[in-house]
Design an enzyme around this catalytic site. Sequence first.
Site, PDB file in Angstrom:
ATOM      1  N   GLN A 144     -12.883 -11.755   1.027  1.00 54.07           N
ATOM      2  CA  GLN A 144     -11.812 -12.323   0.188  1.00 54.07           C
ATOM      3  C   GLN A 144     -12.391 -13.089  -1.005  1.00 54.07           C
ATOM      4  OE1 GLN A 144      -8.742 -11.499   0.336  1.00 54.07           O
ATOM      5  NE2 GLN A 144      -9.074 -10.271   2.177  1.00 54.07           N
ATOM      6  N   ASP A 196      -3.628  -2.700 -11.945  1.00 56.27           N
ATOM      7  CA  ASP A 196      -3.183  -2.199 -10.634  1.00 56.27           C
ATOM      8  C   ASP A 196      -3.530  -3.247  -9.571  1.00 56.27           C
ATOM      9  OD1 ASP A 196      -2.801  -0.962  -8.250  1.00 56.27           O
ATOM     10  OD2 ASP A 196      -3.960   0.851  -8.720  1.00 56.27           O
ATOM     11  N   ARG A 197      -2.539  -3.922  -9.056  1.00 53.92           N
ATOM     12  CA  ARG A 197      -2.593  -4.982  -8.049  1.00 53.92           C
ATOM     13  C   ARG A 197      -3.016  -6.302  -8.688  1.00 53.92           C
ATOM     14  NH1 ARG A 197      -5.068  -3.951  -2.385  1.00 53.92           N
ATOM     15  NH2 ARG A 197      -2.979  -3.174  -1.947  1.00 53.92           N
ATOM     16  N   VAL A 240       0.842  -1.193   0.000  1.00 56.35           N
ATOM     17  CA  VAL A 240       0.000   0.000   0.000  1.00 56.35           C
ATOM     18  C   VAL A 240       0.886   1.256   0.000  1.00 56.35           C
ATOM     19  CG1 VAL A 240      -1.693   1.290   1.372  1.00 56.35           C
ATOM     20  CG2 VAL A 240      -1.814  -1.211   1.266  1.00 56.35           C
ATOM     21  N   SER A 257      -0.648   2.778  -8.502  1.00 52.02           N
ATOM     22  CA  SER A 257      -1.605   3.442  -9.390  1.00 52.02           C
ATOM     23  C   SER A 257      -0.913   4.468 -10.277  1.00 52.02           C
ATOM     24  CB  SER A 257      -2.704   4.118  -8.564  1.00 52.02           C
ATOM     25  OG  SER A 257      -3.366   3.130  -7.799  1.00 52.02           O
ATOM     26  N   GLY A 283       3.091   3.215  -4.840  1.00 54.02           N
ATOM     27  CA  GLY A 283       3.043   3.945  -6.119  1.00 54.02           C
ATOM     28  C   GLY A 283       2.507   3.130  -7.279  1.00 54.02           C
ATOM     29  N   GLU A 333       1.598   9.294   4.061  1.00 53.56           N
ATOM     30  CA  GLU A 333       1.352  10.575   4.763  1.00 53.56           C
ATOM     31  C   GLU A 333       0.860  11.620   3.759  1.00 53.56           C
ATOM     32  OE1 GLU A 333       1.178  12.423   8.347  1.00 53.56           O
ATOM     33  OE2 GLU A 333       2.157  10.480   8.116  1.00 53.56           O
ATOM     34  N   ARG A 381      -0.380  11.211   0.789  1.00 54.27           N
ATOM     35  CA  ARG A 381      -1.640  10.839   0.114  1.00 54.27           C
ATOM     36  C   ARG A 381      -2.825  11.219   0.985  1.00 54.27           C
ATOM     37  NH1 ARG A 381      -2.223   5.024  -2.732  1.00 54.27           N
ATOM     38  NH2 ARG A 381      -2.223   4.008  -0.697  1.00 54.27           N
TER      39      ARG A 381
END
Lengths: 217, 217
Positions: free
Chosen positions: A63, A87-88, A18, A23, A21, A149, A151
């Site tokens: 999940q 993304d992910r 998390v 995205s 970076g 912080e 974000r």
Amino acid sequence: MKEHHIPKNSIITVAGTVGVGKSTLTKTLAKRLGFKTSLEEVDHNPYLEKFYHDFERWSFHLQIYFLAERFKEQKTIFEAGGGFVQDRSIYEDTGIFAKMHADKGTMSKVDYKTYTSLFEAMVMTPYFPHPDVLIYLEGDLENILNRIEQRGREMELQTSRSYWEEMHTRYENWISGFNACPVLKLRIEDYDLLNDENSIENIVDQIASVIHDNQKK
Amino acid sequence: MKEHHIPKNSIITVAGTVGVGKSTLTKTLAKRLGFKTSLEEVDHNPYLEKFYHDFERWSFHLQIYFLAERFKEQKTIFEAGGGFVQDRSIYEDTGIFAKMHADKGTMSKVDYKTYTSLFEAMVMTPYFPHPDVLIYLEGDLENILNRIEQRGREMELQTSRSYWEEMHTRYENWISGFNACPVLKLRIEDYDLLNDENSIENIVDQIASVIHDNQKK
């Protein structure tokens, strides 16, 4: 714009903890390659709120929901003929988040076994469209905490430092055992997408060589 | 034994309501064709008992468990090169049992949506190894109730007549909309596996022609 050697139908997935970076890289890379993006769907999730009030009651449901959504997304990308930056990855849902619940007891051993056996049956097979390359973003914990912080997402700011430390370690353990598809590791300290236009070119070249190296196999 | 014209790698699935005779046909047919059987796994199920004490709490878990087990079984059969007769199909778990929970409210609408979207993503795709033929056993409700009586399973004997009536209707509705693979309908009043040796030969011929008719498509 410089010619690049990444096949038009490639599926590129960006993984990492998390705030590291994902995205930003997903969007910048997709724009540079003329690819589409597959971003994390957060708002329609019918379990997230219930989950935050009762981890044990809803972790299994949450999940399974992520697994279904991610699986559908992967199939849509595959059936669209590729050309996506994602993304992910579906692997992180299992290897990081579901595992964390199981280790902490917020998901029972029985539920975790049901969940992982479903995941393995669905995903860890040749029929599942694995990405052509998984880009793993890594960095020093302090840099990542600074980004979180900056974000300024409320829920993340309220989360304890120890949670982010644990997540950081879990990601390092996870990637060290990951072999579902080719991996390109990038350190966030080695590039700067916002202020250095060349950063993305260097990344594109590295992706192209990883994909080509693996296509020859 | 008479030569039969069913390809060695066929996957034959037997569907039908509780007590209609699926297991008997599965075993007799497999023996006649020299196929393996894939039978319902009831004892290792970690949710069944919890489910019977609290439908709403565990119906989602139970159905996801069945889906995972059935999906793995289908893949094992496919990867073994076929040559199987399967007792109950993955389609009935969704079309009959999960739907019944959703209709009766023992599975919430949200959970049912998550469950069916996972099922459709996983199963209702060309990548999933659908059977070569689904044999649908049907019969008069009275005959089926007699069989349940004779079989004498405690839990089934305690179940109300209205439950079996509803199940009978649900199966008729389900099969009328089923199109995931070719279907052969057999009426239990038209054959007698236990006392008439020729019964199985007639069924084998019908299976062979359904498979051949669909292979030409």
